[in-house]
Design a protein around this motif. Structure first.
Motif, mmCIF file in Angstrom:
data_model
loop_
_atom_site.group_PDB
_atom_site.id
_atom_site.type_symbol
_atom_site.label_atom_id
_atom_site.label_comp_id
_atom_site.label_asym_id
_atom_site.label_seq_id
_atom_site.Cartn_x
_atom_site.Cartn_y
_atom_site.Cartn_z
ATOM 1 N N HIS A 19 3.545 -0.994 -2.760
ATOM 2 C CA HIS A 19 2.689 -1.964 -2.088
ATOM 3 C C HIS A 19 2.386 -3.052 -3.106
ATOM 4 O O HIS A 19 2.550 -2.868 -4.319
ATOM 5 C CB HIS A 19 1.404 -1.255 -1.618
ATOM 6 C CG HIS A 19 0.462 -2.115 -0.861
ATOM 7 N ND1 HIS A 19 -0.606 -2.754 -1.451
ATOM 8 C CD2 HIS A 19 0.408 -2.452 0.446
ATOM 9 C CE1 HIS A 19 -1.274 -3.443 -0.548
ATOM 10 N NE2 HIS A 19 -0.680 -3.272 0.616
ATOM 11 N N SER A 20 1.925 -4.202 -2.653
ATOM 12 C CA SER A 20 1.671 -5.310 -3.575
ATOM 13 C C SER A 20 0.686 -4.950 -4.679
ATOM 14 O O SER A 20 0.769 -5.467 -5.795
ATOM 15 C CB SER A 20 1.167 -6.530 -2.801
ATOM 16 O OG SER A 20 0.000 -6.221 -2.052
ATOM 17 N N ASN A 50 6.672 -2.014 0.716
ATOM 18 C CA ASN A 50 5.997 -1.642 1.954
ATOM 19 C C ASN A 50 4.785 -2.558 2.154
ATOM 20 O O ASN A 50 3.640 -2.142 2.171
ATOM 21 C CB ASN A 50 5.564 -0.175 1.884
ATOM 22 C CG ASN A 50 5.050 0.344 3.215
ATOM 23 O OD1 ASN A 50 5.409 -0.161 4.268
ATOM 24 N ND2 ASN A 50 4.202 1.358 3.165
ATOM 25 N N ASP A 51 5.070 -3.829 2.277
ATOM 26 C CA ASP A 51 4.027 -4.853 2.378
ATOM 27 C C ASP A 51 4.633 -6.010 3.164
ATOM 28 O O ASP A 51 5.729 -6.465 2.848
ATOM 29 C CB ASP A 51 3.598 -5.296 0.982
ATOM 30 C CG ASP A 51 2.267 -6.037 0.990
ATOM 31 O OD1 ASP A 51 2.152 -7.029 1.739
ATOM 32 O OD2 ASP A 51 1.366 -5.639 0.242
ATOM 33 N N GLN A 52 3.932 -6.501 4.165
ATOM 34 C CA GLN A 52 4.519 -7.474 5.065
ATOM 35 C C GLN A 52 4.759 -8.845 4.433
ATOM 36 O O GLN A 52 5.641 -9.577 4.848
ATOM 37 C CB GLN A 52 3.643 -7.629 6.314
ATOM 38 C CG GLN A 52 3.583 -6.364 7.168
ATOM 39 C CD GLN A 52 4.959 -5.951 7.656
ATOM 40 O OE1 GLN A 52 5.703 -6.769 8.178
ATOM 41 N NE2 GLN A 52 5.312 -4.686 7.458
ATOM 42 N N VAL A 57 5.369 -11.013 -2.727
ATOM 43 C CA VAL A 57 5.640 -9.848 -3.578
ATOM 44 C C VAL A 57 6.924 -10.056 -4.359
ATOM 45 O O VAL A 57 7.004 -9.737 -5.554
ATOM 46 C CB VAL A 57 5.714 -8.564 -2.728
ATOM 47 C CG1 VAL A 57 6.118 -7.373 -3.594
ATOM 48 C CG2 VAL A 57 4.376 -8.289 -2.050
ATOM 49 N N SER A 92 0.932 -0.789 6.709
ATOM 50 C CA SER A 92 1.757 -0.476 5.546
ATOM 51 C C SER A 92 1.024 0.512 4.652
ATOM 52 O O SER A 92 0.782 0.266 3.477
ATOM 53 C CB SER A 92 2.088 -1.762 4.777
ATOM 54 O OG SER A 92 0.905 -2.463 4.461
ATOM 55 N N GLN A 97 4.689 4.802 4.066
ATOM 56 C CA GLN A 97 5.266 5.022 2.742
ATOM 57 C C GLN A 97 6.059 6.327 2.714
ATOM 58 O O GLN A 97 7.159 6.392 2.163
ATOM 59 C CB GLN A 97 4.165 5.058 1.688
ATOM 60 C CG GLN A 97 4.682 5.351 0.276
ATOM 61 C CD GLN A 97 3.598 5.236 -0.776
ATOM 62 O OE1 GLN A 97 2.810 4.305 -0.755
ATOM 63 N NE2 GLN A 97 3.554 6.179 -1.686
ATOM 64 N N GLY A 310 -4.321 -5.456 -3.221
ATOM 65 C CA GLY A 310 -3.143 -5.859 -2.471
ATOM 66 C C GLY A 310 -3.352 -7.229 -1.853
ATOM 67 O O GLY A 310 -4.461 -7.767 -1.829
ATOM 68 N N LYS A 313 -5.025 -9.297 4.124
ATOM 69 C CA LYS A 313 -4.342 -9.077 5.396
ATOM 70 C C LYS A 313 -3.858 -10.368 6.033
ATOM 71 O O LYS A 313 -2.789 -10.419 6.628
ATOM 72 C CB LYS A 313 -5.258 -8.316 6.357
ATOM 73 C CG LYS A 313 -5.460 -6.866 5.959
ATOM 74 C CD LYS A 313 -6.286 -6.126 6.993
ATOM 75 C CE LYS A 313 -6.439 -4.662 6.613
ATOM 76 N NZ LYS A 313 -7.224 -3.916 7.607
ATOM 77 N N ARG A 316 -0.768 -10.926 4.305
ATOM 78 C CA ARG A 316 0.187 -9.837 4.416
ATOM 79 C C ARG A 316 0.994 -9.928 5.707
ATOM 80 O O ARG A 316 2.151 -9.528 5.767
ATOM 81 C CB ARG A 316 -0.567 -8.508 4.357
ATOM 82 C CG ARG A 316 0.287 -7.288 4.182
ATOM 83 C CD ARG A 316 -0.557 -6.034 4.165
ATOM 84 N NE ARG A 316 -1.619 -6.107 3.177
ATOM 85 C CZ ARG A 316 -2.658 -5.281 3.137
ATOM 86 N NH1 ARG A 316 -2.775 -4.349 4.047
ATOM 87 N NH2 ARG A 316 -3.576 -5.405 2.214
#
Length: 320
Positions: A19-20, A50-52, A57, A92, A97, A310, A313, A316
């Motif tokens: 993740h970020s 696993n981060d939109q 990222v 995410s 994950q 992270g 949202k 993200r």
């Protein structure tokens, strides 16, 4: 392959789902691989984001993480979760994950592959012999089925039709580093999709009845009546500080003392430990990193122990 002795693998692909907020720990993992992993052992290093908000990222990864792989950087391949999972949920989190760790079997290039979390860092030179026995079996720690996930394990065994009461006294681990067989994971996912008439990821995410490693282990028990033909038991190769150790320096010191064993090649520090930032525990961590040459000064110690949030949202979920 499954009927007799497996051919010994000489290379392993490595998979880390991130993740970020994991990028600093991932950079330390990259540094540890560059320092300690035998290049001849390493196939492709798959980093699955696993981060939109993949573009942001990716920019950070190229700037902050990729250089830390050193001579291994040409072996790194960066994936967005959507490459593996086109209809990926916007959640995410932990469940997705886990699913992605299994779905990595669709992109790895070696039969045997090693799954890591960003929290895992190598501390000693490693060769293929640390992961694969002379007879081709994967070398792994085994211990009692984790009480927190006993229900998940039993459901997996029942789902695949394991005909007897499963043994709870020994089993494959519930955490990384975790070694997997690509062909077994693919066969398991194909069987689930044929049976359920939905994608594997839809099945796995619905109702959250399984964990990734116990689903895989339950499948092996049901289809092959045991794990012995695929796995050789070895001493635990890692010592990990999990979130519950964040404020217990005495217990943390006891756990990290396991790193004195010459056959322990990996340490783990969960992001929650760093986020709690207990001074005594943080000093234990940074002293250990310094001991194994992963950090060189207080500036680096501060950098790698500072937990970033992270991506928010609203960023993200922007199109990537």
């Amino acid at each position: 392959m499954f009927g007799g002795m497996a051919m010994k693998t000489t290379r392993l692909d490595i998979v880390t789902v991130v993740h970020s907020a994991d990028l600093r720990l991932l950079a330390l993992q990259a540094r540890s691989l560059a320092r300690y992993a035998d290049p001849a052992m390493v196939g492709t290093i798959h980093i699955i984001v696993n981060d939109q908000c993949f573009r942001a990222v990716r920019r950070r990864f190229l700037r902050e993480v990729l250089p830390e792989y050193g001579g291994l950087s040409a072996k790194v391949r960066l994936w967005h979760s959507g490459d593996l999972w086109p209809e990926v949920s916007r959640k995410s989190g932990w469940g997705s994950q886990q699913a992605l760790k299994l779905m990595a079997a669709n992109v790895v290039e070696t039969e045997d592959f090693l799954i890591l979390d960003a929290k895992n860092h190598f501390i000693r030179p490693t060769t293929v012999a640390d992961f694969i026995a002379e007879d081709g079996r994967l070398r792994t720690q085994m211990y009692r089925i984790h009480s927190k996930f006993t229900g998940h394990f039993k459901r997996a065994c029942a789902y695949f039709g394991y005909g007897s009461e499963p043994d709870l006294t020994t089993g494959l681990p519930t955490s990384t580093p975790f070694l997997m067989k690509r062909s077994i994971v693919r066969a398991m996912m194909a069987e689930i999709e044929a049976r359920e008439a939905v994608s594997f990821q839809s099945f796995f995410m619905k109702d959250r009845l399984f964990t990734e490693f116990y689903l895989y282990y339950g499948y092996i028990l049901a289809r092959y009546r045991g794990h012995q033909q695929f796995y050789e038991k070895r001493y635990t190769p890692t010592a990990t500080l999990f979130g519950g150790h964040a404020k217990d320096a005495r217990q943390g010191a006891e756990i990290l003392a396991q790193l004195d064993r010459p056959d322990v090649y990996c340490m783990g520090v969960h992001r929650k430990v760093l986020k709690q930032a207990d001074p005594q525990v943080i000093n234990l961590v940074t002293d250990t990193w310094a001991r194994f040459g992963l950090v060189t000064d207080t500036k680096e110690q501060t950098y790698f122990t500072t937990v970033q949030n992270g991506l928010p949202k609203w960023r993200r979920y922007l199109p990537f």
